[in-house]
Design an enzyme around this catalytic site. Structure first.
Site, mmCIF file in Angstrom:
data_model
loop_
_atom_site.group_PDB
_atom_site.id
_atom_site.type_symbol
_atom_site.label_atom_id
_atom_site.label_comp_id
_atom_site.label_asym_id
_atom_site.label_seq_id
_atom_site.Cartn_x
_atom_site.Cartn_y
_atom_site.Cartn_z
ATOM 1 N N ARG A 161 0.865 -1.184 0.000
ATOM 2 C CA ARG A 161 0.000 0.000 0.000
ATOM 3 C C ARG A 161 0.897 1.227 0.000
ATOM 4 O O ARG A 161 1.914 1.268 0.711
ATOM 5 C CB ARG A 161 -0.914 0.029 1.237
ATOM 6 C CG ARG A 161 -2.101 -0.912 1.164
ATOM 7 C CD ARG A 161 -3.119 -0.514 0.080
ATOM 8 N NE ARG A 161 -4.246 -1.432 0.007
ATOM 9 C CZ ARG A 161 -4.318 -2.499 -0.789
ATOM 10 N NH1 ARG A 161 -3.317 -2.802 -1.594
ATOM 11 N NH2 ARG A 161 -5.395 -3.261 -0.806
ATOM 12 N N ASP A 192 4.570 -0.308 -6.988
ATOM 13 C CA ASP A 192 3.304 -0.657 -7.633
ATOM 14 C C ASP A 192 2.164 0.131 -7.018
ATOM 15 O O ASP A 192 1.036 0.092 -7.508
ATOM 16 C CB ASP A 192 3.036 -2.164 -7.480
ATOM 17 C CG ASP A 192 1.797 -2.605 -8.237
ATOM 18 O OD1 ASP A 192 1.700 -2.273 -9.435
ATOM 19 O OD2 ASP A 192 0.910 -3.261 -7.650
ATOM 20 N N GLU A 252 -2.400 7.696 -4.873
ATOM 21 C CA GLU A 252 -2.730 7.088 -6.171
ATOM 22 C C GLU A 252 -4.202 7.188 -6.559
ATOM 23 O O GLU A 252 -4.558 7.052 -7.735
ATOM 24 C CB GLU A 252 -2.327 5.605 -6.183
ATOM 25 C CG GLU A 252 -3.215 4.707 -5.318
ATOM 26 C CD GLU A 252 -2.794 3.241 -5.303
ATOM 27 O OE1 GLU A 252 -1.588 2.969 -5.170
ATOM 28 O OE2 GLU A 252 -3.679 2.377 -5.440
ATOM 29 N N HIS A 255 -0.610 -0.085 -9.652
ATOM 30 C CA HIS A 255 -1.312 -1.030 -8.766
ATOM 31 C C HIS A 255 -1.814 -2.244 -9.570
ATOM 32 O O HIS A 255 -2.991 -2.594 -9.544
ATOM 33 C CB HIS A 255 -2.485 -0.328 -8.062
ATOM 34 C CG HIS A 255 -2.841 -0.951 -6.746
ATOM 35 N ND1 HIS A 255 -3.207 -0.229 -5.642
ATOM 36 C CD2 HIS A 255 -2.876 -2.246 -6.345
ATOM 37 C CE1 HIS A 255 -3.466 -1.038 -4.632
ATOM 38 N NE2 HIS A 255 -3.266 -2.283 -5.040
HETATM 39 P P1 NAD Z 1 -1.501 -11.298 4.956
HETATM 40 O O1 NAD Z 1 -2.557 -10.824 5.885
HETATM 41 O O2 NAD Z 1 -1.467 -12.745 4.579
HETATM 42 O O3 NAD Z 1 -0.060 -10.929 5.554
HETATM 43 C C1 NAD Z 1 0.247 -9.693 6.094
HETATM 44 C C2 NAD Z 1 1.361 -9.914 7.101
HETATM 45 O O4 NAD Z 1 1.790 -8.636 7.578
HETATM 46 C C3 NAD Z 1 0.951 -10.752 8.320
HETATM 47 O O5 NAD Z 1 1.854 -11.822 8.530
HETATM 48 C C4 NAD Z 1 0.988 -9.747 9.460
HETATM 49 O O6 NAD Z 1 1.374 -10.341 10.700
HETATM 50 C C5 NAD Z 1 2.053 -8.783 8.966
HETATM 51 N N1 NAD Z 1 2.049 -7.511 9.654
HETATM 52 C C6 NAD Z 1 1.033 -6.904 10.314
HETATM 53 N N2 NAD Z 1 1.463 -5.754 10.873
HETATM 54 C C7 NAD Z 1 2.774 -5.653 10.566
HETATM 55 C C8 NAD Z 1 3.785 -4.698 10.881
HETATM 56 N N3 NAD Z 1 3.532 -3.629 11.660
HETATM 57 N N4 NAD Z 1 5.028 -4.891 10.397
HETATM 58 C C9 NAD Z 1 5.313 -5.978 9.639
HETATM 59 N N5 NAD Z 1 4.407 -6.916 9.316
HETATM 60 C C10 NAD Z 1 3.145 -6.750 9.774
HETATM 61 O O7 NAD Z 1 -1.614 -10.367 3.663
HETATM 62 P P2 NAD Z 1 -1.086 -10.685 2.189
HETATM 63 O O8 NAD Z 1 -2.157 -11.382 1.420
HETATM 64 O O9 NAD Z 1 0.265 -11.277 2.255
HETATM 65 O O10 NAD Z 1 -1.026 -9.203 1.595
HETATM 66 C C11 NAD Z 1 -0.083 -8.257 2.066
HETATM 67 C C12 NAD Z 1 -0.465 -6.885 1.554
HETATM 68 O O11 NAD Z 1 -0.316 -6.861 0.134
HETATM 69 C C13 NAD Z 1 -1.942 -6.509 1.773
HETATM 70 O O12 NAD Z 1 -2.127 -5.900 3.035
HETATM 71 C C14 NAD Z 1 -2.232 -5.558 0.650
HETATM 72 O O13 NAD Z 1 -2.053 -4.244 1.129
HETATM 73 C C15 NAD Z 1 -1.152 -5.854 -0.377
HETATM 74 N N6 NAD Z 1 -1.695 -6.315 -1.671
HETATM 75 C C16 NAD Z 1 -1.354 -5.617 -2.789
HETATM 76 C C17 NAD Z 1 -1.814 -6.035 -4.033
HETATM 77 C C18 NAD Z 1 -1.429 -5.312 -5.300
HETATM 78 O O14 NAD Z 1 -2.062 -5.541 -6.344
HETATM 79 N N7 NAD Z 1 -0.411 -4.470 -5.286
HETATM 80 C C19 NAD Z 1 -2.640 -7.166 -4.114
HETATM 81 C C20 NAD Z 1 -2.951 -7.856 -2.942
HETATM 82 C C21 NAD Z 1 -2.482 -7.429 -1.713
#
Ligand code: NAD
Length: 344
Positions: free
Chosen positions: A231, A255, A260, A292
């Site tokens: 994000r 990305d 954005e 994105h």
């Molecule tokens: P997920 O919930 O499986 O994993 C997120 C991880 O982040 C968890 O293990 C959690 O413990 C950890 N976390 C929470 N707070 C934290 C902190 N302060 N410091 C470090 N780690 C922390 O989520 P995911 O499916 O792996 O997705 C991760 C992120 O990717 C999403 O939150 C979303 O913002 C982003 N995303 C982006 C796109 C894109 O198209 N660019 C698509 C999907 C997801």
């Protein structure tokens, strides 16, 4: 007939939802504008609204939707930092797609890194102009470099496996370490100090807002690369720009971008861009920005459509909402979903 309306719809969304909507017995109306307080009136009469990452689902928007009969917002994405959960609680259920393809995002993160490091984006333009010079195209081996991964959830873990395949040393930080996987966890400070490349895979929360800022950048090695496919607001863009100008950072693969919302997913090529920070960041030779798009694979789009429609069906059938989220989720006794099968 069960009716659903979509906001911020693009042709690639329609393709997959149109293929499946009959199987789920729903009638679909697609709206192009983003959801927000000015467009929420369009959903009048739709009990279910499907929204996306850059829709603004604030209190005002929620109140208008609720007054007009909406009772479920189905996010067709994983992240939900754009939803005011407190305003929605007790009025409108919020569901999401917790997982659609961690591979899509993790592979895109690596694609950005490989392109930027090996200057593929520049070489492509050169050879199309029959310029076969290699000057300025030197990269570095990823082999044996240290990758720092922040957030070891679904995407972070796939990304770690990809990096290990390249022979990289991987260190990671997560406040909730996952003991089931062979991950070398370190403190956040150690990660900042030791990584050659840092990749962000954590959600945007009040704790992670601007976690990459001038202070944390100052702890990093000179020449470090930053990859952000999570994000935009995880990174303080102004600090990122300053560090790129000072040549503290070696490069940035982005990305996502914190401002954005009004730009990404739209063709702005004929518009004067007023965001000077983004314009300057994009002008850097050692930056790649994509709009994105890390999620954008056939497999991900198919899974998004399937899970979103199944979330809607659970709502219409008065079933437990398996993918519901609210601001009480995971808060011990306050979280009533386990017994109630819905958040309220
Ligand atoms: P997920 O919930 O499986 O994993 C997120 C991880 O982040 C968890 O293990 C959690 O413990 C950890 N976390 C929470 N707070 C934290 C902190 N302060 N410091 C470090 N780690 C922390 O989520 P995911 O499916 O792996 O997705 C991760 C992120 O990717 C999403 O939150 C979303 O913002 C982003 N995303 C982006 C796109 C894109 O198209 N660019 C698509 C999907 C997801």
């Amino acid at each position: 007939m069960r009716k659903i309306c979509f906001f911020d719809t693009k042709p690639y969304d329609k393709t997959y939802f149109d293929l499946m909507k009959d199987d789920y017995g729903v009638q679909v109306e697609y709206f192009e504008p983003k959801l927000g307080k000015r467009t929420a009136f369009m959903a009048k009469g739709f009990e279910v609204v499907v929204a996306f990452v850059n829709d603004s689902i604030d209190k005002e928007t929620i109140d208008i939707l609720y007054e007009n009969g909406t009772r479920l917002i189905a996010m067709r994405c994983a992240g939900y930092n754009n939803v005011d959960f407190k305003a929605a609680y007790g009025k409108i259920h919020i569901v999401r797609v917790p997982e659609y393809s961690p591979y899509a995002v993790a592979e895109h993160a690596m694609a950005l890194l490989l392109s930027l490091n090996r200057k593929i984006h520049r070489a492509y333009i050169r050879t199309r102009d029959f310029n076969f010079s290699l000057n300025g195209l030197t990269g570095f081996d990823l082999h044996k470099k240290t990758m720092g991964v922040i957030g070891t959830g679904k995407i972070g873990r796939v990304f770690i496996d990809i990096c290990k395949g390249f022979g990289m040393k991987v260190i990671a930080y997560d406040p909730y370490p996952n003991k089931d996987f062979d991950i070398n966890y370190v403190s956040l400070n150690e990660l900042f100090e030791e990584s050659d490349i840092i990749s962000l895979h954590c959600p945007l929360t009040k704790d992670t807002f601007h976690m990459i800022n001038s202070d944390t950048i100052s702890k990093m090695k000179d020449g470090v690369y930053i990859i952000n496919t999570s994000r935009g607001a995880l990174v303080d863009s102004e600090a990122l720009l300053e560090a790129l100008k000072a040549e503290k950072l070696g490069g940035a693969c982005l990305d996502v971008y914190e401002e954005e919302t009004d730009l990404f997913y739209e063709d702005m090529s004929y518009v004067v861009i007023h965001d000077d920070i983004l314009a300057r960041i994009i002008s850097m030779p050692n930056v790649i920005v994509t709009s994105h798009q890390a999620f954008l694979t056939k497999e991900a789009l198919q899974n998004i459509a399937e899970t979103t429609l199944s979330n809607c069906r659970e709502y219409f059938d008065n079933k437990p909402l398996n993918n519901e989220v609210c601001y009480q989720c995971g808060k011990g006794d306050k979280c009533i979903r386990e017994n109630n099968k819905r958040c309220f």
